[in-house]
Each structure stands twice: as C-alpha cells, then as structure tokens.
Scaffold this motif. Structure first.
Motif, PDB file in Angstrom:
ATOM      1  N   LEU A   1     -39.138 -26.866  10.208  1.00 57.11           N
ATOM      2  CA  LEU A   1     -38.523 -26.318  11.423  1.00 57.11           C
ATOM      3  C   LEU A   1     -39.594 -25.911  12.425  1.00 57.11           C
ATOM      4  CD1 LEU A   1     -36.092 -25.350  13.038  1.00 57.11           C
ATOM      5  CD2 LEU A   1     -36.188 -23.180  11.775  1.00 57.11           C
TER       6      LEU A   1
ATOM      7  N   ARG B   1     -41.024 -29.048  14.125  1.00 56.56           N
ATOM      8  CA  ARG B   1     -40.097 -29.642  15.100  1.00 56.56           C
ATOM      9  C   ARG B   1     -40.005 -28.797  16.381  1.00 56.56           C
ATOM     10  NH1 ARG B   1     -36.377 -33.514  13.343  1.00 56.56           N
ATOM     11  NH2 ARG B   1     -36.725 -34.182  11.184  1.00 56.56           N
ATOM     12  N   ALA B   2     -40.088 -27.461  16.258  1.00 59.31           N
ATOM     13  CA  ALA B   2     -39.975 -26.568  17.419  1.00 59.31           C
ATOM     14  C   ALA B   2     -41.304 -26.358  18.136  1.00 59.31           C
ATOM     15  CB  ALA B   2     -39.421 -25.210  16.982  1.00 59.31           C
TER      16      ALA B   2
ATOM     17  N   PRO C   1     -29.832 -27.858  11.274  1.00 56.05           N
ATOM     18  CA  PRO C   1     -30.235 -28.389  12.593  1.00 56.05           C
ATOM     19  C   PRO C   1     -29.952 -27.432  13.753  1.00 56.05           C
ATOM     20  CG  PRO C   1     -29.092 -30.068  11.322  1.00 56.05           C
ATOM     21  CD  PRO C   1     -28.934 -28.782  10.550  1.00 56.05           C
TER      22      PRO C   1
ATOM     23  N   ARG D   1     -35.573 -22.744  19.902  1.00 53.42           N
ATOM     24  CA  ARG D   1     -36.073 -23.080  21.233  1.00 53.42           C
ATOM     25  C   ARG D   1     -35.556 -22.102  22.284  1.00 53.42           C
ATOM     26  NH1 ARG D   1     -35.223 -29.609  20.492  1.00 53.42           N
ATOM     27  NH2 ARG D   1     -37.318 -30.060  19.663  1.00 53.42           N
TER      28      ARG D   1
ATOM     29  N   TYR E   1     -33.259 -24.210   6.692  1.00 50.85           N
ATOM     30  CA  TYR E   1     -32.592 -24.016   7.980  1.00 50.85           C
ATOM     31  C   TYR E   1     -31.857 -25.282   8.380  1.00 50.85           C
ATOM     32  CZ  TYR E   1     -35.716 -20.009   8.285  1.00 50.85           C
ATOM     33  OH  TYR E   1     -36.389 -18.834   8.024  1.00 50.85           O
TER      34      TYR E   1
ATOM     35  N   TRP F   1     -33.889 -27.966   6.760  1.00 52.60           N
ATOM     36  CA  TRP F   1     -35.340 -28.096   6.845  1.00 52.60           C
ATOM     37  C   TRP F   1     -36.000 -26.876   6.214  1.00 52.60           C
ATOM     38  CZ3 TRP F   1     -33.643 -28.802  12.407  1.00 52.60           C
ATOM     39  CH2 TRP F   1     -33.365 -30.147  12.685  1.00 52.60           C
TER      40      TRP F   1
ATOM     41  N   LEU G   1     -32.799 -25.273  15.155  1.00 51.15           N
ATOM     42  CA  LEU G   1     -33.811 -25.789  16.073  1.00 51.15           C
ATOM     43  C   LEU G   1     -33.468 -25.401  17.524  1.00 51.15           C
ATOM     44  CD1 LEU G   1     -36.344 -27.441  16.606  1.00 51.15           C
ATOM     45  CD2 LEU G   1     -34.918 -29.509  16.646  1.00 51.15           C
TER      46      LEU G   1
END
Length: 319
Positions: A21, A24-25, A56, A63, A54, A16, A59
C-alpha cells in the motif's frame, strides 16, 4: 511479484500488505502505520502471520489523507473530513480564517524589509526605529487612543465619537507597499511623541468659548462643513467663501451660542491656530488613502486647513 495484489480472506478479495500500500501511494511504511494507528486508515484484515492487510479503498483514502495533510490540516480535522461529507468545506473556511492574519503579517514584514533597501545608513536607522516602535502589522489602537484623548473632555455621544475615530484612524492594508509601512510608522511616531512645550494634548479652541460650549454641536457641524469642502479640494480650488465656509463658521457659532457676524469671524480666525502635528498626521492619512498616481484624497484635516485659510482670507478682505 512485489507490489502486486494478493488475496486474503474469501476468494476474489484483494488486499495489500502495508508495504504494498505504501509503495502504491508513494509514501513510507511508517506513514501508513501512523495513519492506521490513528484510526484514519481501516484495515481489511490480518494475514495468517498477524500482519496488516488493506483493501483497494485504502489507497484512495490514503491519497486523500495525504492531500489534506499537505494543506496543513491537523490529524483530528482530517479524521472529521473523512467521516463527514460536509466537514471539509467548514474546515477549509476555518483554515483560511487562520491563515489570513498570518499572511498579512508576512506581507508587512516583506514590505518593511524592502523599505530598508536603497536608502542611506542614517535613513535606514530612522526607519528601523519606526518599524521597531510600530510592530508588524501595526496596532491601530494607539492611534484611536490618541484621538479619544485629543477629544477629551468633550463628552461626545458615543456614535459621534466612534465616527470621528473611525475617520481619523486608517485601516492597515492587507498587502502594504513599503511607502505605506513608512506612513504608518510615522503616524504612530506622531501620536506617541511628547507634546511640544506650551501645548496640550487636546484642541485648545473650544476652551476659549466658555463653560456653555457644546462640543457635540461643533463636531457634528464640522463634519458637514468638511463634506461640503471636499469637492473644492478635489477640484483644487483656492480657499474661498461659500457654503462650506458658512457651515464651518456656523458650527462654531452654534456650539458657542454666538452670532455669526464679522466680529465673530475675526475672533474665530484668532482662535483657530494651526496644529502642525495634526496637519502632518492628516497628510499621511491622505497618502494612505490615495491610490498611486491619483490626486490626494480629501481628509477632515485637509478640509479644516482649507476652511481656516478661507476664513483668514475673508477676514483680511473685510476687516
């Protein structure tokens, strides 16, 4: 499509962009770039245009970083937690140790603020003076210094002196009530107030028994007498003769190399004068040690007063 996974490098590799990224985060691009610059978020590679990509796994790592930062862990500590599986438990324990005194200070401030509500203007001013002089949470060193000064120049053995001071100096609770804040403020006011005219900052009675008086013998015996008197106080019995009073008088007689007889008891009754300042001190200590609604917890001061009254009563009956 914006936010979808795209391929970079070998076929099947998912990566990503920094914006994808971040979306998604649920964080900003600036946040992703910062953690990446700090070495906490490794890149999977670069695009043909030199932009960061980046994988997966980034992610989940991002987080986790966000969760650790929510706990206010410094960035270097976050890095340690990411590198070592056993580091997080150690870091959490350390953070808890740091937070406890901060939380205690906040609870003392909260209780002190409540103390200033629902009282008259004059009473509020008095309470503010006590709070300002005490500090939050209170420093009990000033209480300990008072007792060491009060017992000087007894030259007591260190363990005995430490035991007396530990008993006389209450530990500040971690979650005080407004009443406990007020009690500690009054304790500190008692020990820092100038000594009343005609009095000295140490007990007068031992000085009247001469140079051969043995304070260590006295205070060791008094502790035993206070322990014997405690059940009498808990049962709210009137001051009277018995094992506690006999041990109390014996402690004074042994310390002064005297005989426990009627004449000595009459002399001791005269020597043992009341000390209102200390009586008030011990009342406050009892208040701090007693749970709400429970009978007052016996203190050495309360036992001393009970024994003095018992001795006075016995000498009146048998002059």
């Amino acid at each position: 499509m914006t936010g979808s996974a795209s391929s970079s490098g070998t076929a099947g590799d998912v990566s990503w962009s920094i914006g994808e990224l971040a979306a998604r985060a649920g964080v900003t691009v600036k946040t992703v770039r910062f953690y990446s610059d700090q070495g906490l978020l490794p890149e999977a590679g670069r695009s043909s245009g030199g932009h960061r990509r980046y994988g997966p796994e980034a992610l989940g790592r991002l987080r986790l970083i966000r969760s650790l930062r929510t706990l206010d862990l410094p960035v270097p500590d976050v890095g340690r937690a990411l590198e070592r599986d056993d580091a997080l438990e150690e870091l959490v324990a350390g953070r808890l140790r740091e937070l406890r005194p901060q939380l205690t200070a906040l609870r003392w401030r909260e209780a002190a603020l409540h103390l200033l509500t629902d009282c008259s203007h004059d009473e509020r001013a008095r309470r503010l003076d006590l709070i300002g002089a005490m500090g939050l949470p209170p420093d009990t060193d000033v209480l300990a210094r008072f007792w060491r000064r009060w017992l000087f120049p007894a030259r007591l053995p260190a363990p005995l002196l430490a035991g007396i001071v530990d008993t006389a100096v209450p530990a500040p609770p971690h979650d005080p009530t407004p009443a406990q804040v007020l009690a500690f403020g009054r304790l500190q006011a008692i020990v820092t107030a100038p000594c009343p005219p005609g009095r000295v900052d140490r007990p007068p009675a031992p000085r009247r028994f001469g140079d051969g008086f043995r304070p260590a013998v006295l205070y060791s015996g008094l502790r035993e007498a206070y322990d014997l008197a405690a059940p009498e106080l808990r049962a709210r019995r009137a001051p009277a003769g018995g094992a506690a009073l006999d041990r109390f008088v014996a402690a004074w007689a042994e310390a002064g190399a005297a005989r426990d007889n009627a004449a000595f008891r009459r002399q001791l009754t005269v020597v043992l004068a009341d000390e209102p300042r200390l009586d008030h001190y011990w009342d406050l200590v009892s208040e701090l040690a007693t749970p709400p609604g429970a009978p007052p917890e016996p203190t050495p001061g309360a036992a001393e007063a009970w024994l003095r009254e018992a001795l006075a009563g016995m000498t009146r009956q048998h002059p």
